[in-house]
Design an enzyme around this catalytic site. Structure first.
Site, mmCIF file in Angstrom:
data_model
loop_
_atom_site.group_PDB
_atom_site.id
_atom_site.type_symbol
_atom_site.label_atom_id
_atom_site.label_comp_id
_atom_site.label_asym_id
_atom_site.label_seq_id
_atom_site.Cartn_x
_atom_site.Cartn_y
_atom_site.Cartn_z
ATOM 1 N N SER A 181 0.872 -1.163 -0.064
ATOM 2 C CA SER A 181 0.099 0.135 -0.040
ATOM 3 C C SER A 181 0.694 1.336 0.147
ATOM 4 C CB SER A 181 -0.805 0.133 0.990
ATOM 5 O OG SER A 181 -0.373 -0.127 2.425
ATOM 6 N N ASP A 433 -4.008 6.112 11.297
ATOM 7 C CA ASP A 433 -3.215 5.621 10.240
ATOM 8 C C ASP A 433 -1.851 6.568 10.454
ATOM 9 O OD1 ASP A 433 -1.753 4.793 8.105
ATOM 10 O OD2 ASP A 433 -3.316 5.379 6.644
ATOM 11 N N HIS A 436 0.741 5.168 6.452
ATOM 12 C CA HIS A 436 0.594 5.956 5.133
ATOM 13 C C HIS A 436 0.752 7.376 5.430
ATOM 14 C CE1 HIS A 436 -1.505 2.008 4.762
ATOM 15 N NE2 HIS A 436 -0.856 1.903 3.657
#
Length: 456
Positions: A181, A433, A436
């Site tokens: 990702s 998160d 990311h």
């Protein structure tokens, strides 16, 4: 008496007199070095070849003297031939000595984050390819300071991203991002940067999770693809909903979903790492289990994931090289983005898990052991692959972003991976998160380095 004196004086003088023919010859020999000295002193062009000219004159003089004493007429056919004139070579060496040597490749891993007033090339509403979970601006993140920093290497310059320059390089080419990702995060950053100049067209999508996508820039005949492959090698992925919490990784097999497309690609950006920290069972030749990570419920040997990561990187780069040669070679770039650290400070579902609003200064933060080892593996394996691929047209490069990423705890979505996470009086628990990157943000720097790498 007078007669005797004159006779004696004449005899003494005759001892010092030379025949006229000899006198003229030796006089000419005496004039040669004088003429040469005058020529060298007052003719600057000749100075560069002084040693060569002197050598030739000496050789010619030696030939002439030998000819006189031996009374042999030397013609062009029998004359001594001197070695070839190396004056041009001398001038070439002098010119090379005066040239400025090319600068060494820029070390983007050594630098600092400095304030930057320039606005981003895109924002949360102007780019359609931002994954919803990284659209921090649109989700209401209140601070915007994370948008206004730039990475400044210590010993070289990192220019701001130029969409025109990248699109110019990308013309008639196919670029693919392969990995997890974070590879997708970097690819989507690039798409937003390029879309600020030329809107891309989504021409292929596989499934709702967008794990395989392809865009076309029609006016440049250019293509950018994303291939999902979190280990690069073959894997049977975990399925939490089915009670399978381990990835089954097959180190002796390759992920043909992307590797079978290699011949059609002009450039590849690889990015993996975080999935190796997840519980996994490792298989080698014939599917035999050789060990596992975080698998107490099985009767398997626990082995560190660092060695498995190294094997996956090494075997993949070697296979890329092998297939490239079998396909006939040609120019191709394979860039490998080094490990991008997470910045969790506590539980992933706890408020404030990564709530910093400024980058670390260099002395504030040292990369952890995992980050260092993962980065080291990529850098070393890329260097080895480069040596093995010499002369094939295949160029490997490491996008060394670990340090600059490690200094940006402020660059993650945190709770703003969804819209207004604290609306309605949400409690202390909220999903964060801290892996990311917000877009726009720090990950755009990855693509600034990518541009410099592929065009160098």
């Amino acid at each position: 008496m007078v007669t005797n004196f004159l006779q004696n004086h004449q005899v003494q003088n005759n001892q010092f007199l030379l025949p006229k023919r000899h006198f003229v010859i030796y006089a000419l020999y005496a004039l040669i070095p004088l003429a040469l000295l005058h020529y060298l002193l007052f003719n600057p062009v000749a100075t560069a070849k002084k040693s060569v000219v002197v050598s030739q004159v000496r050789e010619e003089a030696a030939v002439a003297i030998s000819s006189h004493h031996e009374h042999v007429k030397v013609n062009d056919k029998h004359r001594h031939v001197s070695p070839p004139d190396d004056g041009d070579e001398v001038l070439k060496k002098d010119a090379k000595a005066g040239e400025t040597p090319p600068p060494p490749p820029c070390d983007y891993s050594d630098g600092e984050w400095v304030p930057n007033a320039r606005p981003p090339l895109y924002n949360g509403t102007s780019c359609a390819t931002i994954k919803d979970g990284q659209n921090c601006m649109a989700h209401g993140r209140p601070d915007t300071g994370y948008l206004h920093w730039r990475w400044r290497p210590r010993r070289c310059d990192l220019p701001a991203f130029s969409p025109d320059a990248f699109l110019g390089w990308l013309r008639d080419k196919h670029l693919a991002f392969v990995g997890d990702s974070l590879a997708r995060n970097q690819a989507e950053s690039l798409m937003c940067l390029l879309a600020s100049r030329s809107p891309p067209e989504l021409v292929y999508r596989d499934g709702e999770e967008n794990k395989f996508r392809r865009w076309a820039f029609r006016e440049h005949n250019a293509t950018v693809s994303i291939f999902w492959s979190p280990f690069l090698v073959k894997v049977a992925e975990k399925a939490e909903h089915a009670g399978v919490r381990h990835n089954n990784v097959f180190l002796d097999a390759f992920d043909e979903r992307w590797l079978s497309q290699l011949a059609a690609l002009d450039a590849v950006v690889l990015s993996i790492g975080h999935w190796f920290l997840i519980p996994g069972i490792y298989h080698d030749a014939g599917g035999e289990v050789v060990g596992c990570h975080d698998c107490a419920e099985f009767n398997h040997t626990e082995i560190p994931f660092f060695g498995v990561f190294k094997q996956a990187v090494h075997r993949t780069l070697a296979e890329i090289n092998r297939r490239h040669v079998l396909a006939g070679g040609g120019d191709k770039v394979v860039a490998f983005t080094t490990f991008s650290p997470a910045h969790f400070e506590g539980d992933w579902d706890k408020a404030g898990a990564c709530n910093k609003t400024r980058p670390y200064k260099n002395a504030e933060k040292e990369a952890g052991y995992t980050e260092k080892e993962m980065r080291k593996t990529v850098v070393e394996e890329v260097a080895a692959a480069s040596a093995a691929a010499a002369g094939t047209g295949l160029r490997f490069a490491a996008l060394d972003v670990t340090t600059l990423a490690d200094l940006r705890p402020d660059g993650h979505p945190g709770p703003y991976m969804r819209n207004d996470p604290f609306a309605g009086g949400a409690g202390p628990r909220v999903q964060n998160d801290c892996v990311h990157w917000c877009m726009p943000g720090a990950i755009d720097t990855f693509n600034e380095i990518l541009l410099q790498t592929i065009t160098s």
